[in-house]
Design a protein around this motif. Structure first.
Motif, PDB file in Angstrom:
ATOM      1  N   GLY A 136     -89.870 -25.452  33.306  1.00 59.65           N
ATOM      2  CA  GLY A 136     -89.118 -26.365  34.155  1.00 59.65           C
ATOM      3  C   GLY A 136     -89.966 -27.196  35.094  1.00 59.65           C
ATOM      4  O   GLY A 136     -89.434 -28.046  35.809  1.00 59.65           O
ATOM      5  N   VAL A 137     -91.284 -26.978  35.129  1.00 58.62           N
ATOM      6  CA  VAL A 137     -92.134 -27.773  36.018  1.00 58.62           C
ATOM      7  C   VAL A 137     -92.091 -29.223  35.548  1.00 58.62           C
ATOM      8  O   VAL A 137     -92.449 -29.521  34.408  1.00 58.62           O
ATOM      9  CB  VAL A 137     -93.593 -27.254  36.027  1.00 58.62           C
ATOM     10  CG1 VAL A 137     -94.511 -28.193  36.785  1.00 58.62           C
ATOM     11  CG2 VAL A 137     -93.646 -25.864  36.619  1.00 58.62           C
ATOM     12  N   PRO A 138     -91.645 -30.135  36.420  1.00 57.60           N
ATOM     13  CA  PRO A 138     -91.532 -31.543  36.007  1.00 57.60           C
ATOM     14  C   PRO A 138     -92.888 -32.235  35.966  1.00 57.60           C
ATOM     15  O   PRO A 138     -93.754 -31.989  36.805  1.00 57.60           O
ATOM     16  CB  PRO A 138     -90.639 -32.153  37.097  1.00 57.60           C
ATOM     17  CG  PRO A 138     -90.840 -31.292  38.283  1.00 57.60           C
ATOM     18  CD  PRO A 138     -91.146 -29.909  37.767  1.00 57.60           C
ATOM     19  N   LYS A 139     -93.062 -33.103  34.987  1.00 59.44           N
ATOM     20  CA  LYS A 139     -94.324 -33.826  34.837  1.00 59.44           C
ATOM     21  C   LYS A 139     -94.420 -35.014  35.793  1.00 59.44           C
ATOM     22  O   LYS A 139     -95.515 -35.396  36.180  1.00 59.44           O
ATOM     23  CB  LYS A 139     -94.466 -34.336  33.409  1.00 59.44           C
ATOM     24  CG  LYS A 139     -94.706 -33.259  32.397  1.00 59.44           C
ATOM     25  CD  LYS A 139     -94.891 -33.876  31.030  1.00 59.44           C
ATOM     26  CE  LYS A 139     -95.099 -32.816  29.986  1.00 59.44           C
ATOM     27  NZ  LYS A 139     -95.314 -33.382  28.664  1.00 59.44           N
ATOM     28  N   ILE A 140     -93.302 -35.586  36.160  1.00 57.29           N
ATOM     29  CA  ILE A 140     -93.315 -36.820  36.958  1.00 57.29           C
ATOM     30  C   ILE A 140     -94.086 -36.666  38.274  1.00 57.29           C
ATOM     31  O   ILE A 140     -94.964 -37.470  38.561  1.00 57.29           O
ATOM     32  CB  ILE A 140     -91.886 -37.353  37.177  1.00 57.29           C
ATOM     33  CG1 ILE A 140     -91.294 -37.784  35.842  1.00 57.29           C
ATOM     34  CG2 ILE A 140     -91.862 -38.503  38.178  1.00 57.29           C
ATOM     35  CD1 ILE A 140     -89.824 -38.129  35.878  1.00 57.29           C
ATOM     36  N   PRO A 141     -93.828 -35.639  39.093  1.00 61.12           N
ATOM     37  CA  PRO A 141     -94.583 -35.532  40.350  1.00 61.12           C
ATOM     38  C   PRO A 141     -95.925 -34.805  40.209  1.00 61.12           C
ATOM     39  O   PRO A 141     -96.674 -34.693  41.183  1.00 61.12           O
ATOM     40  CB  PRO A 141     -93.646 -34.740  41.251  1.00 61.12           C
ATOM     41  CG  PRO A 141     -92.879 -33.876  40.306  1.00 61.12           C
ATOM     42  CD  PRO A 141     -92.715 -34.707  39.057  1.00 61.12           C
ATOM     43  N   ALA A 142     -96.248 -34.324  39.014  1.00 62.12           N
ATOM     44  CA  ALA A 142     -97.424 -33.461  38.841  1.00 62.12           C
ATOM     45  C   ALA A 142     -98.726 -34.136  39.263  1.00 62.12           C
ATOM     46  O   ALA A 142     -99.531 -33.529  39.970  1.00 62.12           O
ATOM     47  CB  ALA A 142     -97.515 -32.979  37.398  1.00 62.12           C
ATOM     48  N   LEU A 143     -98.949 -35.369  38.853  1.00 62.42           N
ATOM     49  CA  LEU A 143    -100.208 -36.027  39.187  1.00 62.42           C
ATOM     50  C   LEU A 143    -100.344 -36.216  40.703  1.00 62.42           C
ATOM     51  O   LEU A 143    -101.420 -35.977  41.274  1.00 62.42           O
ATOM     52  CB  LEU A 143    -100.317 -37.375  38.470  1.00 62.42           C
ATOM     53  CG  LEU A 143    -101.660 -38.085  38.613  1.00 62.42           C
ATOM     54  CD1 LEU A 143    -102.809 -37.198  38.141  1.00 62.42           C
ATOM     55  CD2 LEU A 143    -101.647 -39.391  37.852  1.00 62.42           C
ATOM     56  N   THR A 144     -99.263 -36.591  41.360  1.00 62.25           N
ATOM     57  CA  THR A 144     -99.286 -36.751  42.816  1.00 62.25           C
ATOM     58  C   THR A 144     -99.583 -35.420  43.497  1.00 62.25           C
ATOM     59  O   THR A 144    -100.374 -35.362  44.450  1.00 62.25           O
ATOM     60  CB  THR A 144     -97.941 -37.315  43.313  1.00 62.25           C
ATOM     61  OG1 THR A 144     -97.691 -38.550  42.649  1.00 62.25           O
ATOM     62  CG2 THR A 144     -97.938 -37.526  44.812  1.00 62.25           C
ATOM     63  N   GLU A 145     -98.974 -34.350  43.006  1.00 60.29           N
ATOM     64  CA  GLU A 145     -99.206 -33.023  43.586  1.00 60.29           C
ATOM     65  C   GLU A 145    -100.650 -32.568  43.372  1.00 60.29           C
ATOM     66  O   GLU A 145    -101.235 -31.924  44.248  1.00 60.29           O
ATOM     67  CB  GLU A 145     -98.232 -32.011  42.992  1.00 60.29           C
ATOM     68  CG  GLU A 145     -96.801 -32.245  43.433  1.00 60.29           C
ATOM     69  CD  GLU A 145     -95.796 -31.320  42.774  1.00 60.29           C
ATOM     70  OE1 GLU A 145     -96.189 -30.528  41.890  1.00 60.29           O
ATOM     71  OE2 GLU A 145     -94.614 -31.394  43.136  1.00 60.29           O
ATOM     72  N   ILE A 146    -101.222 -32.908  42.229  1.00 58.75           N
ATOM     73  CA  ILE A 146    -102.615 -32.555  41.956  1.00 58.75           C
ATOM     74  C   ILE A 146    -103.543 -33.296  42.924  1.00 58.75           C
ATOM     75  O   ILE A 146    -104.428 -32.690  43.525  1.00 58.75           O
ATOM     76  CB  ILE A 146    -102.987 -32.854  40.486  1.00 58.75           C
ATOM     77  CG1 ILE A 146    -102.250 -31.879  39.547  1.00 58.75           C
ATOM     78  CG2 ILE A 146    -104.494 -32.790  40.275  1.00 58.75           C
ATOM     79  CD1 ILE A 146    -102.333 -32.245  38.081  1.00 58.75           C
ATOM     80  N   VAL A 147    -103.325 -34.591  43.078  1.00 61.03           N
ATOM     81  CA  VAL A 147    -104.168 -35.381  43.987  1.00 61.03           C
ATOM     82  C   VAL A 147    -104.030 -34.873  45.424  1.00 61.03           C
ATOM     83  O   VAL A 147    -105.030 -34.696  46.132  1.00 61.03           O
ATOM     84  CB  VAL A 147    -103.822 -36.881  43.884  1.00 61.03           C
ATOM     85  CG1 VAL A 147    -104.511 -37.683  44.978  1.00 61.03           C
ATOM     86  CG2 VAL A 147    -104.191 -37.420  42.505  1.00 61.03           C
ATOM     87  N   TYR A 148    -102.799 -34.624  45.864  1.00 58.31           N
ATOM     88  CA  TYR A 148    -102.563 -34.110  47.219  1.00 58.31           C
ATOM     89  C   TYR A 148    -103.285 -32.776  47.418  1.00 58.31           C
ATOM     90  O   TYR A 148    -103.960 -32.561  48.426  1.00 58.31           O
ATOM     91  CB  TYR A 148    -101.056 -33.954  47.454  1.00 58.31           C
ATOM     92  CG  TYR A 148    -100.697 -33.364  48.799  1.00 58.31           C
ATOM     93  CD1 TYR A 148    -100.792 -34.114  49.960  1.00 58.31           C
ATOM     94  CD2 TYR A 148    -100.248 -32.045  48.897  1.00 58.31           C
ATOM     95  CE1 TYR A 148    -100.464 -33.579  51.202  1.00 58.31           C
ATOM     96  CE2 TYR A 148     -99.909 -31.496  50.132  1.00 58.31           C
ATOM     97  CZ  TYR A 148    -100.023 -32.269  51.276  1.00 58.31           C
ATOM     98  OH  TYR A 148     -99.695 -31.723  52.492  1.00 58.31           O
ATOM     99  N   SER A 149    -103.188 -31.889  46.444  1.00 51.79           N
ATOM    100  CA  SER A 149    -103.836 -30.573  46.538  1.00 51.79           C
ATOM    101  C   SER A 149    -105.353 -30.704  46.567  1.00 51.79           C
ATOM    102  O   SER A 149    -106.029 -29.980  47.305  1.00 51.79           O
ATOM    103  CB  SER A 149    -103.395 -29.684  45.373  1.00 51.79           C
ATOM    104  OG  SER A 149    -102.015 -29.419  45.456  1.00 51.79           O
ATOM    105  N   LEU A 150    -105.903 -31.610  45.773  1.00 47.63           N
ATOM    106  CA  LEU A 150    -107.349 -31.839  45.787  1.00 47.63           C
ATOM    107  C   LEU A 150    -107.815 -32.371  47.141  1.00 47.63           C
ATOM    108  O   LEU A 150    -108.876 -31.977  47.648  1.00 47.63           O
ATOM    109  CB  LEU A 150    -107.756 -32.800  44.673  1.00 47.63           C
ATOM    110  CG  LEU A 150    -107.708 -32.233  43.255  1.00 47.63           C
ATOM    111  CD1 LEU A 150    -107.888 -33.345  42.225  1.00 47.63           C
ATOM    112  CD2 LEU A 150    -108.761 -31.148  43.064  1.00 47.63           C
ATOM    113  N   LEU A 151    -107.028 -33.267  47.740  1.00 50.28           N
ATOM    114  CA  LEU A 151    -107.365 -33.788  49.066  1.00 50.28           C
ATOM    115  C   LEU A 151    -107.352 -32.679  50.114  1.00 50.28           C
ATOM    116  O   LEU A 151    -108.230 -32.626  50.987  1.00 50.28           O
ATOM    117  CB  LEU A 151    -106.406 -34.912  49.462  1.00 50.28           C
ATOM    118  CG  LEU A 151    -106.563 -36.220  48.695  1.00 50.28           C
ATOM    119  CD1 LEU A 151    -105.430 -37.183  49.031  1.00 50.28           C
ATOM    120  CD2 LEU A 151    -107.922 -36.846  48.969  1.00 50.28           C
ATOM    121  N   ILE A 152    -106.352 -31.797  50.024  1.00 51.35           N
ATOM    122  CA  ILE A 152    -106.283 -30.664  50.957  1.00 51.35           C
ATOM    123  C   ILE A 152    -107.516 -29.787  50.815  1.00 51.35           C
ATOM    124  O   ILE A 152    -108.150 -29.414  51.809  1.00 51.35           O
ATOM    125  CB  ILE A 152    -105.003 -29.829  50.719  1.00 51.35           C
ATOM    126  CG1 ILE A 152    -103.780 -30.607  51.167  1.00 51.35           C
ATOM    127  CG2 ILE A 152    -105.083 -28.486  51.436  1.00 51.35           C
ATOM    128  CD1 ILE A 152    -102.476 -29.942  50.790  1.00 51.35           C
TER     129      ILE A 152
END
Length: 123
Positions: free
Chosen positions: A91-107
């Motif tokens: 159920g993990v949606p692909k649409i926000p995945a790239l944004t979440e990856i970038v945000y997590s990398l910045l953190i």
């Protein structure tokens, strides 16, 4: 100043995910995306963890630093698997995945900067 911004952002992310997880659990067909029980629970627990670690970050606790890094790495892995169509939490949606990856990398990059590490570890 950076910790204030990070803590505020993490509190917002945590509240959104706790609220979304509760809504998904209460109304399984709440969104147009196919949701599953595993994703509903994942969303809720993720939100809780983000909230707890944000409070620890604010208080200058090492657990806040370590927990935020760990949760960020977990998000990167789960979302990367989803983007690559590999087995992950259903159920993990692909649409926000790239944004979440970038945000997590910045953190992670921010938390590993020398002045932040010194704040939490003293070296």
């Amino acid at each position: 100043m950076g910790i204030v911004i990070l803590t505020a952002a993490q509190l917002l992310v945590g509240v959104i995910h706790v609220f979304s997880g509760l809504l998904l659990l209460a109304f399984e067909d709440f969104t147009l995306m196919q949701a599953t029980m595993a994703y509903d629970v994942y969303t809720f627990v993720f939100g809780l963890l983000v909230l707890v670690f944000a409070v620890y970050l604010w208080k200058g606790k090492r657990a806040g630093w370590a927990g935020t890094v760990a949760v960020s790495i977990f998000v990167i892995v789960v979302d990367s698997l989803a983007l690559l169509d590999l087995p992950t939490i259903p159920g993990v949606p692909k649409i926000p995945a790239l944004t979440e990856i970038v945000y997590s990398l910045l953190i992670i990059a921010y938390l590993f900067s020398s002045h932040v590490r010194t704040k939490y570890f003293g070296h």
